[in-house]
Design a protein around this motif. Structure first.
Motif, mmCIF file in Angstrom:
data_model
loop_
_atom_site.group_PDB
_atom_site.id
_atom_site.type_symbol
_atom_site.label_atom_id
_atom_site.label_comp_id
_atom_site.label_asym_id
_atom_site.label_seq_id
_atom_site.Cartn_x
_atom_site.Cartn_y
_atom_site.Cartn_z
ATOM 1 N N PHE A 123 13.130 7.585 4.085
ATOM 2 C CA PHE A 123 12.100 6.943 3.280
ATOM 3 C C PHE A 123 10.796 7.740 3.934
ATOM 4 C CE2 PHE A 123 15.463 3.777 3.461
ATOM 5 C CZ PHE A 123 15.883 3.880 2.304
ATOM 6 N N SER A 124 10.045 8.077 2.625
ATOM 7 C CA SER A 124 8.467 8.540 2.859
ATOM 8 C C SER A 124 7.723 8.327 1.763
ATOM 9 C CB SER A 124 8.543 10.128 3.199
ATOM 10 O OG SER A 124 8.785 10.819 1.938
ATOM 11 N N SER A 125 6.395 8.541 1.840
ATOM 12 C CA SER A 125 5.640 8.279 0.663
ATOM 13 C C SER A 125 5.761 9.145 -0.242
ATOM 14 C CB SER A 125 4.178 8.567 1.305
ATOM 15 O OG SER A 125 3.823 9.685 1.660
ATOM 16 N N LEU A 149 0.875 -1.200 0.151
ATOM 17 C CA LEU A 149 -0.079 0.037 -0.052
ATOM 18 C C LEU A 149 0.955 1.195 -0.106
ATOM 19 C CD1 LEU A 149 -2.643 -0.997 2.770
ATOM 20 C CD2 LEU A 149 -3.162 -1.049 0.382
ATOM 21 N N LEU A 150 0.850 1.857 -1.184
ATOM 22 C CA LEU A 150 1.697 3.205 -1.121
ATOM 23 C C LEU A 150 0.789 4.396 -1.493
ATOM 24 C CD1 LEU A 150 4.583 4.675 -1.402
ATOM 25 C CD2 LEU A 150 4.750 3.799 -3.738
ATOM 26 N N GLN A 151 1.067 5.408 -0.891
ATOM 27 C CA GLN A 151 0.244 6.672 -1.229
ATOM 28 C C GLN A 151 1.006 7.777 -1.388
ATOM 29 O OE1 GLN A 151 -2.339 8.033 2.261
ATOM 30 N NE2 GLN A 151 -3.836 8.828 0.669
ATOM 31 N N GLU A 152 1.175 8.577 -2.307
ATOM 32 C CA GLU A 152 1.649 9.690 -2.442
ATOM 33 C C GLU A 152 0.730 10.830 -1.765
ATOM 34 O OE1 GLU A 152 4.376 10.688 -4.407
ATOM 35 O OE2 GLU A 152 4.746 8.681 -4.928
ATOM 36 N N PRO A 153 1.424 12.014 -1.057
ATOM 37 C CA PRO A 153 0.671 12.976 -0.571
ATOM 38 C C PRO A 153 -0.702 13.413 -1.208
ATOM 39 C CG PRO A 153 2.985 13.109 -0.200
ATOM 40 C CD PRO A 153 2.737 11.937 -1.408
ATOM 41 N N GLY A 154 -1.806 13.037 -0.744
ATOM 42 C CA GLY A 154 -2.999 13.855 -1.301
ATOM 43 C C GLY A 154 -3.353 12.850 -2.423
ATOM 44 N N LEU A 201 -6.220 11.414 3.904
ATOM 45 C CA LEU A 201 -5.962 10.518 5.315
ATOM 46 C C LEU A 201 -5.058 11.523 5.977
ATOM 47 C CD1 LEU A 201 -6.229 7.965 6.342
ATOM 48 C CD2 LEU A 201 -4.435 7.170 4.960
ATOM 49 N N SER A 202 -3.991 12.227 5.508
ATOM 50 C CA SER A 202 -3.082 12.949 6.370
ATOM 51 C C SER A 202 -3.684 13.627 7.288
ATOM 52 C CB SER A 202 -2.150 13.538 5.444
ATOM 53 O OG SER A 202 -2.725 14.806 4.677
ATOM 54 N N CYS A 247 3.362 2.322 2.972
ATOM 55 C CA CYS A 247 3.796 3.816 3.345
ATOM 56 C C CYS A 247 2.929 4.699 2.919
ATOM 57 C CB CYS A 247 5.126 3.905 2.439
ATOM 58 S SG CYS A 247 6.135 5.404 2.838
ATOM 59 N N ILE A 248 2.017 5.012 3.782
ATOM 60 C CA ILE A 248 0.889 5.791 3.701
ATOM 61 C C ILE A 248 1.064 7.179 4.349
ATOM 62 C CG2 ILE A 248 -1.643 5.783 4.312
ATOM 63 C CD1 ILE A 248 -0.839 3.400 2.884
ATOM 64 N N ASP A 249 0.409 8.180 3.848
ATOM 65 C CA ASP A 249 0.140 9.666 3.824
ATOM 66 C C ASP A 249 -0.291 9.898 5.100
ATOM 67 O OD1 ASP A 249 1.119 12.108 3.830
ATOM 68 O OD2 ASP A 249 -0.588 12.486 2.520
ATOM 69 N N THR A 250 0.280 9.373 6.401
ATOM 70 C CA THR A 250 -0.359 9.650 7.779
ATOM 71 C C THR A 250 0.586 9.803 8.465
ATOM 72 O OG1 THR A 250 -1.939 8.791 9.294
ATOM 73 C CG2 THR A 250 -0.754 7.173 8.080
ATOM 74 N N PRO A 251 0.534 10.666 9.659
ATOM 75 C CA PRO A 251 1.497 10.473 10.611
ATOM 76 C C PRO A 251 1.389 9.498 11.684
ATOM 77 C CG PRO A 251 -0.126 12.228 10.982
ATOM 78 C CD PRO A 251 -0.523 11.660 9.720
ATOM 79 N N PHE A 252 0.475 8.508 11.462
ATOM 80 C CA PHE A 252 -0.041 7.490 12.395
ATOM 81 C C PHE A 252 0.264 6.194 11.612
ATOM 82 C CE2 PHE A 252 -2.770 11.085 13.660
ATOM 83 C CZ PHE A 252 -2.204 11.366 15.099
ATOM 84 N N MET A 253 1.400 6.213 10.962
ATOM 85 C CA MET A 253 1.876 5.023 10.032
ATOM 86 C C MET A 253 1.962 3.646 10.889
ATOM 87 S SD MET A 253 3.556 4.592 6.688
ATOM 88 C CE MET A 253 5.142 5.715 7.006
#
Length: 302
Positions: free
Chosen positions: A282-284, A174-179, A204-205, A246-252
């Motif tokens: 490493f980040s989304s 599961l990979l999510q680019e910001p927004g 989600l962020s 790697c999901i666009d959330t501070p609660f990964m």
């Protein structure tokens, strides 16, 4: 190979460019003890990316470095269609006509395709990628103007195959680019077996931990289970054992724990096996351009 001659005139291994809706993300790789080493990450605005990239290449003395371009999911259409009953060399021309009808567009599209490693019994389908031809031409010209050597053009889903270590057991990502929507993929032996885009998670962020607990984790685990059921029963593959995200959330970390409990899969946050310079993480937002840069290892090492 051409790539070996390029490396004689550059101090770097490769550049990965992700061309998105609102910006261009760049990852620079060098070599350290013969292995790729992540040196730099740089983001440019879409409206002046050619000038920004040209300046970056000059400042880093990166001219002639092999460049691997990846379009993010919002820049192309990915379709699954029946394979045209024509010889291999005639598939792309045949698709060019049918895709314009399927998309109901008058725009000229640049079309390519890739095969599926497995598919349901009785079907003969291919995955088709369609990008506006004007966009492809503009980006190719911009990369050349900046002084980089364009080696390959790819898409976000396939860049994950280059990013992850080859593994004989299937992994779901599961990979999510910001927004953006979440890209769900099942990868085995560096090949893409299954892909879906999960919409409705674009904000989600901004969700709090309570929302993660009270809905997001449950809905994602349901989508994961549906995808694994299709992989097992329709594609007749051994069950998935691992979930990488790697999901666009501070609660990964919290989300990973909830998904592991719901799916009973070994769940981990994506951490590519790639050494890197201090200050990089490493980040989304960075993984797709890194996958693009890692494409160079496939092109020269296999």
């Amino acid at each position: 190979m051409l790539t070996s001659s390029w490396r004689k005139s550059t101090a770097y291994f490769s550049v990965g460019l992700e061309f998105g809706q609102h910006g261009v993300m760049l990852s620079l790789l060098g070599l350290k003890e013969g292995q790729p080493y992540w040196l730099d990450q740089h983001k440019m605005d879409s409206h002046d990316w050619v000038a920004a990239l040209t300046l970056w290449v000059e400042n880093h003395r990166a001219a002639n470095t092999p460049c691997h371009l990846v379009f993010s999911t919002n820049r192309y259409q990915l379709l699954q269609v029946d394979r045209p009953p024509v010889p291999e060399l005639e598939i792309v021309p045949a698709l060019s006509w049918s895709v314009r009808e399927l998309l109901a567009t008058q725009d000229e599209m640049q079309v390519d395709y890739f095969d599926m490693p497995a598919q349901p019994t009785g079907t003969n389908k291919i995955n088709v990628v369609a990008v506006p031809k004007s966009l492809v031409e503009d980006v190719v010209q911009g990369i050349a103007k900046a002084g980089l050597q364009l080696a390959t053009i790819g898409i976000e889903e396939l860049s994950q195959c280059d990013l992850l270590e080859p593994h004989q057991d299937a992994q779901i990502t599961l990979l999510q680019e910001p927004g953006e929507a979440i890209s769900l993929n099942i990868i085995k032996d560096s090949k893409l077996y299954f892909t879906r885009r999960l919409r409705g998670y674009e904000q989600l962020s901004s969700y709090g931990l309570e929302q993660i607990h009270q809905g997001v984790a449950d809905s994602l685990s349901l989508e994961i289970q549906r995808s694994m059921d299709y992989f097992d029963s329709q594609l007749r593959q051994a069950p998935v054992r691992k979930l990488l995200l790697c999901i666009d959330t501070p609660f990964m970390a919290e989300l990973a724990q909830l998904l592991q409990e719901a799916t009973l899969l070994d769940t981990q946050i994506i951490e590519p096996n790639l050494a890197h310079a201090d200050g990089l993480s490493f980040s989304s937002g960075s993984l797709t351009s890194l996958g693009a840069a890692m494409r160079q290892q496939r092109g020269t090492g296999e």
